[in-house]
Design an enzyme around this catalytic site. Structure first.
Site, PDB file in Angstrom:
ATOM      1  N   SER A  44      40.910  34.190  47.927  1.00 37.40           N
ATOM      2  CA  SER A  44      40.377  33.156  47.024  1.00 37.40           C
ATOM      3  C   SER A  44      41.010  31.795  47.257  1.00 37.40           C
ATOM      4  CB  SER A  44      40.702  33.498  45.568  1.00 37.40           C
ATOM      5  OG  SER A  44      39.977  34.579  45.143  1.00 37.40           O
ATOM      6  N   HIS A  75      34.311  32.176  47.397  1.00 36.34           N
ATOM      7  CA  HIS A  75      34.242  32.926  48.645  1.00 36.34           C
ATOM      8  C   HIS A  75      32.952  32.553  49.378  1.00 36.34           C
ATOM      9  CE1 HIS A  75      37.540  35.690  47.624  1.00 36.34           C
ATOM     10  NE2 HIS A  75      37.104  35.531  46.401  1.00 36.34           N
ATOM     11  N   HIS A  97      35.194  42.678  46.939  1.00 34.43           N
ATOM     12  CA  HIS A  97      36.199  43.280  46.053  1.00 34.43           C
ATOM     13  C   HIS A  97      35.636  44.548  45.428  1.00 34.43           C
ATOM     14  CE1 HIS A  97      37.485  39.039  46.182  1.00 34.43           C
ATOM     15  NE2 HIS A  97      38.696  39.522  45.982  1.00 34.43           N
ATOM     16  N   TYR A  99      36.005  45.244  42.428  1.00 35.49           N
ATOM     17  CA  TYR A  99      35.500  44.928  41.078  1.00 35.49           C
ATOM     18  C   TYR A  99      34.036  44.490  41.089  1.00 35.49           C
ATOM     19  CZ  TYR A  99      36.711  39.949  42.066  1.00 35.49           C
ATOM     20  OH  TYR A  99      36.823  38.704  42.617  1.00 35.49           O
ATOM     21  N   GLU A 100      33.505  44.191  42.283  1.00 32.06           N
ATOM     22  CA  GLU A 100      32.081  43.872  42.357  1.00 32.06           C
ATOM     23  C   GLU A 100      31.252  45.163  42.337  1.00 32.06           C
ATOM     24  OE1 GLU A 100      31.508  40.366  45.361  1.00 32.06           O
ATOM     25  OE2 GLU A 100      33.463  41.235  45.704  1.00 32.06           O
ATOM     26  N   ALA A 127      45.188  35.613  46.530  1.00 32.51           N
ATOM     27  CA  ALA A 127      45.688  34.844  45.388  1.00 32.51           C
ATOM     28  C   ALA A 127      46.256  35.862  44.415  1.00 32.51           C
ATOM     29  CB  ALA A 127      44.533  34.100  44.743  1.00 32.51           C
ATOM     30  N   MET A 228      43.848  41.547  42.791  1.00 39.47           N
ATOM     31  CA  MET A 228      42.731  42.506  42.747  1.00 39.47           C
ATOM     32  C   MET A 228      42.163  42.821  44.138  1.00 39.47           C
ATOM     33  SD  MET A 228      40.663  40.634  39.711  1.00 39.47           S
ATOM     34  CE  MET A 228      41.525  39.778  38.399  1.00 39.47           C
ATOM     35  N   SER A 229      42.997  42.682  45.153  1.00 49.38           N
ATOM     36  CA  SER A 229      42.448  42.895  46.496  1.00 49.38           C
ATOM     37  C   SER A 229      43.521  43.491  47.402  1.00 49.38           C
ATOM     38  CB  SER A 229      41.957  41.565  47.070  1.00 49.38           C
ATOM     39  OG  SER A 229      43.050  40.691  47.274  1.00 49.38           O
ATOM     40  N   ASN A 252      49.047  31.435  39.699  1.00 49.94           N
ATOM     41  CA  ASN A 252      49.303  31.290  38.261  1.00 49.94           C
ATOM     42  C   ASN A 252      50.549  32.101  37.955  1.00 49.94           C
ATOM     43  OD1 ASN A 252      47.250  33.492  38.876  1.00 49.94           O
ATOM     44  ND2 ASN A 252      47.971  34.125  36.875  1.00 49.94           N
ATOM     45  N   HIS A 264      39.886  31.464  36.415  1.00 48.07           N
ATOM     46  CA  HIS A 264      39.583  31.434  37.854  1.00 48.07           C
ATOM     47  C   HIS A 264      39.818  30.031  38.424  1.00 48.07           C
ATOM     48  CE1 HIS A 264      38.073  33.138  41.533  1.00 48.07           C
ATOM     49  NE2 HIS A 264      37.197  32.156  41.666  1.00 48.07           N
TER      50      HIS A 264
END
Ligand code: HPA
Length: 294
Positions: A44, A75, A97, A99-100, A127, A228-229, A252, A264
């Site tokens: 990201s 992306h 990802h 989560y998709e 990220a 998350m990746s 963050n 995001h």
């Protein structure tokens, strides 16, 4: 005829996966004859790294049969073949990802394609939220271990294309991240006067950022950053005997005791700060490889 936009699933046989990867690389090789040595997955907000690739050929994922199309913001979704500091590379600008809603086989398809193109080293970036209180936004951290809270590596499928029965894999995955690459990167960082640390990455399925209680719990588990990746890709790459180097950029600070939630946009701004560091760092690392004595 095969639908080349259809998602791969765990039902796929090894032979079917190999055929699809073959179709993907035939399409890529029609556009570029480069034999890349290193593959890079850009996370990201880190896609601008590709501006530093010379003699570049850029291929949108949608022009590559079976290559996963993207939906997450930030992306772009293209494969870039070219040179970075004289080393032939292939870069994935944007990734799929879990989560998709994708099957792990699909989300990691790019690793298989890059391996089939001939890479021996995979560099993965992401990220991440910084859990270690020493981390600040814009820091770059080398991943030297991970905690997989996705529990979906893709290797558990009978049809993962990997011989899980080969016990060498279990042993290799205990040290997914190549220590000699970590040491070389720390050296490159020192030479470039870039402060970097090493740490443990905890992977969640997402897509939600963590609650304050989760940030606190993950810190107690020993994680330094959360995202998350990356883990599905690095596990597959190590199982396929690629040398793996992975970075988090801290976008963050996941402080459990502040009341603002992560957004995001905040993640994209944090990634932009780290991007320049990453380019310098990889430039220095690659020049060690392209130096005559390397
Ligand atoms: N949590 C999970 N994923 C992330 C974060 C975070 O705080 N920041 C960037 N990706």
């Amino acid at each position: 005829m095969n639908d080349t936009t259809q998602e791969l699933s765990s039902q796929e046989s090894n032979g079917e996966i190999e055929d699809k990867v073959h179709d993907s690389i035939v399409a890529i090789q029609k556009k570029s004859s480069l034999a890349p040595r290193v593959g890079i997955i850009l996370g990201s907000g880190l896609g601008d790294f590709t501006n530093h690739i010379t003699q570049a050929t850029s291929i949108p994922y949608c022009d590559i049969p079976f290559f996963p199309k993207l939906s997450a913001a930030g992306h772009a979704g293209e494969l870039i073949l070219g040179h970075f500091d004289q080393i032939p590379i292939v870069a994935m600008r944007g990734r799929s990802h879990l989560y998709e809603g994708h099957d792990p086989l699909w989300a990691t398809y790019g690793v298989r394609v890059m391996k089939a193109l001939g890479i021996d080293t995979l560099i993965v970036s992401n990220a991440a939220g910084g859990l270690n209180p020493r981390f600040a936004v814009g820091d770059v951290v080398l991943i030297d271990s991970h905690i997989d809270m996705m529990f979906r590596s893709g290797l558990t499928s009978n049809h993962s294309g990997i011989q899980v029965a080969d016990m060498g894999i279990a042993q290799r995955l205990g040290k997914t991240y190549d220590e000699s690459l970590i040491v070389a990167t720390l050296k490159a960082a020192k030479e470039s006067r870039i402060a970097i640390s090493r740490g443990t990455y905890l992977a969640t399925l997402g897509p939600t950022y963590e609650t304050r209680a989760e940030y606190r719990a993950f810190r107690m588990l020993g994680a330094d950053m959360v995202g998350m990746s990356t883990v599905p890709e690095t596990i597959l790459a190590a199982a396929m005997k690629l040398r793996v180097l992975a970075f988090s950029v801290i976008t963050n600070v996941a402080a459990p005791d502040i009341t603002t939630a992560t957004s995001h946009d905040e993640v994209l701004v944090g990634a932009a700060t780290a991007q320049a560091k990453l380019v310098t760092l990889l430039g220095n690392l690659f020049s060690q490889w392209s130096a005559p004595s390397a």
